[in-house]
Design a protein around this motif. Structure first.
Motif: not given
Length: 167
Positions: A76, A93-95, A144, A147-148
């Motif tokens: 993440r 942003s990445y999950t 995002w 979740e982050l």
């Protein structure tokens, strides 16, 4: 692409310990030099590490770093490239569950949404107000952020490593 200097941050919110050297290698390759991140345990995800890195390089380096990291589907992360005179800033942003989100940002870090994206969301939602709200949340990256956020809070005391690249 211009040879303008840019800077930003890389936030690795969670990475399996076994992947950490590969993450550093990927970032270093995008920057054109080796990097070393001070990794700490990620209390939200046992066995995972987190770390932060300030970067400086040519305009577009943030996108290069994001592209290099997106292949590590178990991490993440967030990356920022600050806006400069004549150049937009960006946030990625990445999950693992949501994939990649990116948006242009202003000097204060606010997301900027252009009229074409707004029109597309309005057309997709039609007259359904709940669907419009859902689509607007996606447009602003809210899933995002949701979740982050727990991973961000867990790293409030994380050290920052400053790295500068001269092009």
């Amino acid at each position: 692409m211009q040879n303008t200097t840019a800077q930003g941050m890389v936030y690795i919110h969670s990475a399996p310990a076994a992947v950490v050297p590969h993450v550093e290698w990927s970032i270093g390759r995008a920057l054109g030099e080796a990097v070393s991140i001070a990794w700490i345990d990620q209390p939200v995800q046992p066995g995972a590490k987190r770390g932060e890195l300030f970067w400086s390089g040519r305009q577009g380096t943030g996108a290069d770093i994001a592209s290099a990291l997106v292949g590590w589907q178990t991490i993440r992360f967030e990356i920022t490239e600050e806006p400069e005179a004549g150049a937009e800033g960006y946030r990625w942003s990445y999950t693992p569950s949501l994939g990649m989100f990116s948006s242009q940002i202003d000097w204060a870090g606010n997301l900027l949404v252009n009229e074409f994206r707004l029109k597309s969301v309005m057309e997709a939602a039609g007259s359904n107000g709940l669907e419009l709200q859902r689509e607007m949340r996606k447009l602003l990256g809210q899933p995002w952020d949701d979740e982050l956020e727990v991973f961000r809070r867990a790293g409030m005391d994380a050290p920052v490593i400053w790295l500068q690249q001269i092009s």
